[in-house]
Scaffold this motif. Structure first.
Motif, PDB file in Angstrom:
ATOM      1  N   LEU A   1     -80.405   5.046 -15.972  1.00 33.48           N
ATOM      2  CA  LEU A   1     -80.965   5.069 -17.323  1.00 33.48           C
ATOM      3  C   LEU A   1     -82.127   6.058 -17.392  1.00 33.48           C
ATOM      4  O   LEU A   1     -83.095   5.928 -16.640  1.00 33.48           O
ATOM      5  CB  LEU A   1     -81.446   3.672 -17.690  1.00 33.48           C
ATOM      6  CG  LEU A   1     -82.023   3.465 -19.094  1.00 33.48           C
ATOM      7  CD1 LEU A   1     -80.953   3.672 -20.147  1.00 33.48           C
ATOM      8  CD2 LEU A   1     -82.606   2.051 -19.209  1.00 33.48           C
TER       9      LEU A   1
ATOM     10  N   SER B   1     -78.204   0.696 -20.417  1.00 33.77           N
ATOM     11  CA  SER B   1     -77.732   2.020 -20.837  1.00 33.77           C
ATOM     12  C   SER B   1     -76.970   1.925 -22.153  1.00 33.77           C
ATOM     13  O   SER B   1     -77.160   2.735 -23.072  1.00 33.77           O
ATOM     14  CB  SER B   1     -76.831   2.621 -19.758  1.00 33.77           C
ATOM     15  OG  SER B   1     -76.353   3.891 -20.178  1.00 33.77           O
ATOM     16  N   GLN B   2     -76.102   0.903 -22.268  1.00 31.70           N
ATOM     17  CA  GLN B   2     -75.345   0.699 -23.508  1.00 31.70           C
ATOM     18  C   GLN B   2     -76.286   0.317 -24.649  1.00 31.70           C
ATOM     19  O   GLN B   2     -76.113   0.762 -25.788  1.00 31.70           O
ATOM     20  CB  GLN B   2     -74.294  -0.385 -23.290  1.00 31.70           C
ATOM     21  CG  GLN B   2     -73.194  -0.412 -24.339  1.00 31.70           C
ATOM     22  CD  GLN B   2     -72.337   0.845 -24.306  1.00 31.70           C
ATOM     23  OE1 GLN B   2     -72.114   1.408 -23.244  1.00 31.70           O
ATOM     24  NE2 GLN B   2     -71.904   1.292 -25.470  1.00 31.70           N
TER      25      GLN B   2
ATOM     26  N   LYS C   1     -79.322   1.213 -25.041  1.00 36.12           N
ATOM     27  CA  LYS C   1     -80.044   2.413 -25.477  1.00 36.12           C
ATOM     28  C   LYS C   1     -79.184   3.244 -26.429  1.00 36.12           C
ATOM     29  O   LYS C   1     -79.665   3.766 -27.441  1.00 36.12           O
ATOM     30  CB  LYS C   1     -80.441   3.242 -24.266  1.00 36.12           C
ATOM     31  CG  LYS C   1     -81.236   4.489 -24.615  1.00 36.12           C
ATOM     32  CD  LYS C   1     -81.597   5.289 -23.367  1.00 36.12           C
ATOM     33  CE  LYS C   1     -82.349   6.565 -23.746  1.00 36.12           C
ATOM     34  NZ  LYS C   1     -82.670   7.385 -22.558  1.00 36.12           N
ATOM     35  N   LYS C   2     -77.890   3.364 -26.125  1.00 31.83           N
ATOM     36  CA  LYS C   2     -76.988   4.125 -26.993  1.00 31.83           C
ATOM     37  C   LYS C   2     -76.861   3.458 -28.366  1.00 31.83           C
ATOM     38  O   LYS C   2     -76.863   4.127 -29.401  1.00 31.83           O
ATOM     39  CB  LYS C   2     -75.610   4.236 -26.340  1.00 31.83           C
ATOM     40  CG  LYS C   2     -75.588   5.101 -25.094  1.00 31.83           C
ATOM     41  CD  LYS C   2     -74.202   5.104 -24.461  1.00 31.83           C
ATOM     42  CE  LYS C   2     -74.200   5.930 -23.177  1.00 31.83           C
ATOM     43  NZ  LYS C   2     -72.873   5.905 -22.506  1.00 31.83           N
ATOM     44  N   VAL C   3     -76.759   2.136 -28.353  1.00 32.65           N
ATOM     45  CA  VAL C   3     -76.651   1.401 -29.621  1.00 32.65           C
ATOM     46  C   VAL C   3     -77.907   1.578 -30.453  1.00 32.65           C
ATOM     47  O   VAL C   3     -77.849   1.791 -31.676  1.00 32.65           O
ATOM     48  CB  VAL C   3     -76.397  -0.099 -29.347  1.00 32.65           C
ATOM     49  CG1 VAL C   3     -76.511  -0.902 -30.641  1.00 32.65           C
ATOM     50  CG2 VAL C   3     -75.034  -0.302 -28.717  1.00 32.65           C
TER      51      VAL C   3
ATOM     52  N   LYS D   1     -79.951   4.082 -30.358  1.00 34.12           N
ATOM     53  CA  LYS D   1     -79.995   5.466 -30.844  1.00 34.12           C
ATOM     54  C   LYS D   1     -79.123   5.629 -32.084  1.00 34.12           C
ATOM     55  O   LYS D   1     -79.510   6.269 -33.067  1.00 34.12           O
ATOM     56  CB  LYS D   1     -79.539   6.422 -29.739  1.00 34.12           C
ATOM     57  CG  LYS D   1     -79.609   7.886 -30.121  1.00 34.12           C
ATOM     58  CD  LYS D   1     -79.170   8.776 -28.968  1.00 34.12           C
ATOM     59  CE  LYS D   1     -79.241  10.253 -29.364  1.00 34.12           C
ATOM     60  NZ  LYS D   1     -78.815  11.134 -28.241  1.00 34.12           N
ATOM     61  N   ILE D   2     -77.934   5.031 -32.035  1.00 40.36           N
ATOM     62  CA  ILE D   2     -77.026   5.105 -33.188  1.00 40.36           C
ATOM     63  C   ILE D   2     -77.637   4.404 -34.395  1.00 40.36           C
ATOM     64  O   ILE D   2     -77.570   4.886 -35.526  1.00 40.36           O
ATOM     65  CB  ILE D   2     -75.662   4.478 -32.829  1.00 40.36           C
ATOM     66  CG1 ILE D   2     -74.949   5.333 -31.777  1.00 40.36           C
ATOM     67  CG2 ILE D   2     -74.795   4.339 -34.079  1.00 40.36           C
ATOM     68  CD1 ILE D   2     -73.692   4.695 -31.216  1.00 40.36           C
TER      69      ILE D   2
ATOM     70  N   GLN E   1     -80.224   6.561 -35.938  1.00 39.36           N
ATOM     71  CA  GLN E   1     -79.603   7.651 -36.703  1.00 39.36           C
ATOM     72  C   GLN E   1     -79.081   7.137 -38.037  1.00 39.36           C
ATOM     73  O   GLN E   1     -79.190   7.818 -39.066  1.00 39.36           O
ATOM     74  CB  GLN E   1     -78.476   8.270 -35.886  1.00 39.36           C
ATOM     75  CG  GLN E   1     -78.950   9.059 -34.668  1.00 39.36           C
ATOM     76  CD  GLN E   1     -77.799   9.507 -33.787  1.00 39.36           C
ATOM     77  OE1 GLN E   1     -76.686   8.964 -33.852  1.00 39.36           O
ATOM     78  NE2 GLN E   1     -78.059  10.492 -32.951  1.00 39.36           N
TER      79      GLN E   1
END
Length: 401
Positions: free
Chosen positions: A51, A82-83, A85-87, A89-90, A93
């Motif tokens: 991460l 890690s997942q 963090k991606k969620v 970020k989305i 956005q």
């Protein structure tokens, strides 16, 4: 040994990337180019997860440790950091593209086909002036009822009670649109029903029936533009709304059938409206033709034949005639309604000719299909009545009330 800021600053690049351990799976990676970034390495479901926590010195040693601690908490809860963090970020956005202003403008564009250009402009102007400065940048899901209430209360505080109520309705419609497009789950504006003071209904001043002879005398004697006088007379004869008259287009008139058909998009109630034309109204329509020239409008602006007469023209004319504050162009509708009711005409026929909304759908359909001949007779009676008033002697020394 845990890392220190001094150790980090003194770390030199090598030919290959290398890691400096801080402990508890937190590392500082030093690249051959001299860059330094924080990594958190762990296992999730038996797989290695790496991460990225940010670059040094933008992310300090203490900040990196806090991020590593948060990742460990997520692991303890069975969450892949890690997942997650991606969620996040989305989601961030999506928030940036789902601000109240973006959604409000999207809703406004979607509704344009239902509105007249003037109405659409007024709606957007009110949002830009009173809503976007406060709520515009906020993600739609973060807007609360207290935020909305604060926004509309500021409008109410300056005395614009009716505007505040309308703005609240528009905010509610934007929130409703957000729900329908799956970008919100709750409409906080719906929690504010009754929160504002009710606006007192102020009817536009209307000319008294007994004042008609004096009105016509003043209209003839006042130095007004010929088109303005014709517009005033046609407004009284047809008792449409002033905006409907100003936007009248030649294509809407059939003089052979003695009809003026106003399309739905130009009507307040968004329903097409038939105005039977009396003989006197037809004469006025013919009289304005040479003055209109090549304009598609009967009453165009003095500076642009493709734009309608200013909405202030008839009001200013009545002011010059001495009716400032005592009568308005819109008030001719009330005058016609009063006289026609007093003379015994069917109230349903009068209401249909005034193009008032009929709440009962069955009754409304009946009204559209019936009464046309009765309305023709009523409109001709009204024109003859006005003719008789215009030829009467005005009341001597009468003061306009």
């Amino acid at each position: 040994m845990p890392l220190t800021d001094l150790t980090i600053r003194q770390a030199k690049p090598l030919e290959k990337p290398y890691h400096l351990a801080d402990g508890d799976a937190l590392y500082l990676e030093v690249t051959p180019a001299g860059g330094k970034r924080w990594l958190y390495r762990c296992r999730f479901d038996g797989k290695v997860v790496k991460l990225a926590l940010g670059r040094y010195p933008a992310v300090s040693l203490s900040a990196a440790r806090e991020k590593a601690l948060e990742a460990r908490k997520q692991l303890d809860q069975g969450i892949n950091p890690s997942q997650a963090k991606k969620v996040a970020k989305i989601a961030k956005q999506m928030e940036a593209t789902n601000s109240f202003e973006i959604l409000a403008r999207e809703w406004h564009t979607k509704e344009l086909a239902r509105w007249t250009p003037g109405h659409a402009t007024r709606i957007l102007d009110s949002l830009e002036a009173d809503v976007f400065p406060r709520l515009g940048p906020l993600p739609i899901t973060e807007i609360t009822a207290p935020m909305i209430l604060e926004t509309v209360r500021k409008i109410e505080a300056r005395g614009a009670v009716e505007t505040a109520s309308r703005v609240l309705q528009r905010i509610g419609k934007v929130m409703r649109y957000a729900i329908l497009t799956a970008r919100a789950t709750h409409n906080p504006a719906s929690d504010l029903v009754g929160a504002l003071h009710a606006a007192k209904v102020q009817h536009r001043p209307a000319l008294p029936r007994a004042e008609l002879p004096e009105f016509f005398r003043r209209l003839e004697s006042e130095q007004l533009m010929p088109a303005t006088k014709i517009a005033m007379k046609l407004l009284i004869l047809t008792f449409v709304r002033p905006g409907e008259l100003r936007g009248a287009r030649w294509e809407e008139f059939d003089l052979d059938r003695a009809e003026w058909r106003i399309p739905a998009e130009r009507m307040k109630m968004r329903s097409p409206h038939l105005v039977p034309l009396s003989r006197q109204a037809i004469e006025l329509v013919k009289a304005i033709k040479p003055l209109a020239g090549s304009s598609p409008l009967l009453f165009h602006a003095t500076t642009d034949i493709n734009r309608p007469m200013s909405e202030n023209t008839l009001g200013y004319a009545m002011g010059r005639m001495g009716y400032q504050g005592t009568a308005t162009p819109h008030g001719f509708r009330a005058l016609a309604s009063t006289v026609l009711n007093e003379e015994g005409f069917d109230p349903d026929i009068i209401e249909r000719q005034l193009a008032h909304a009929e709440r009962n759908k069955v009754r409304a359909a009946y009204h559209r299909a019936e009464y046309v001949e009765d309305r023709r007779k009523m409109m001709q009676w009204w024109a003859d009545f006005l003719d008789a008033q215009s030829h009467q002697e005005p009341l001597k020394n009468r003061r306009v009330m």
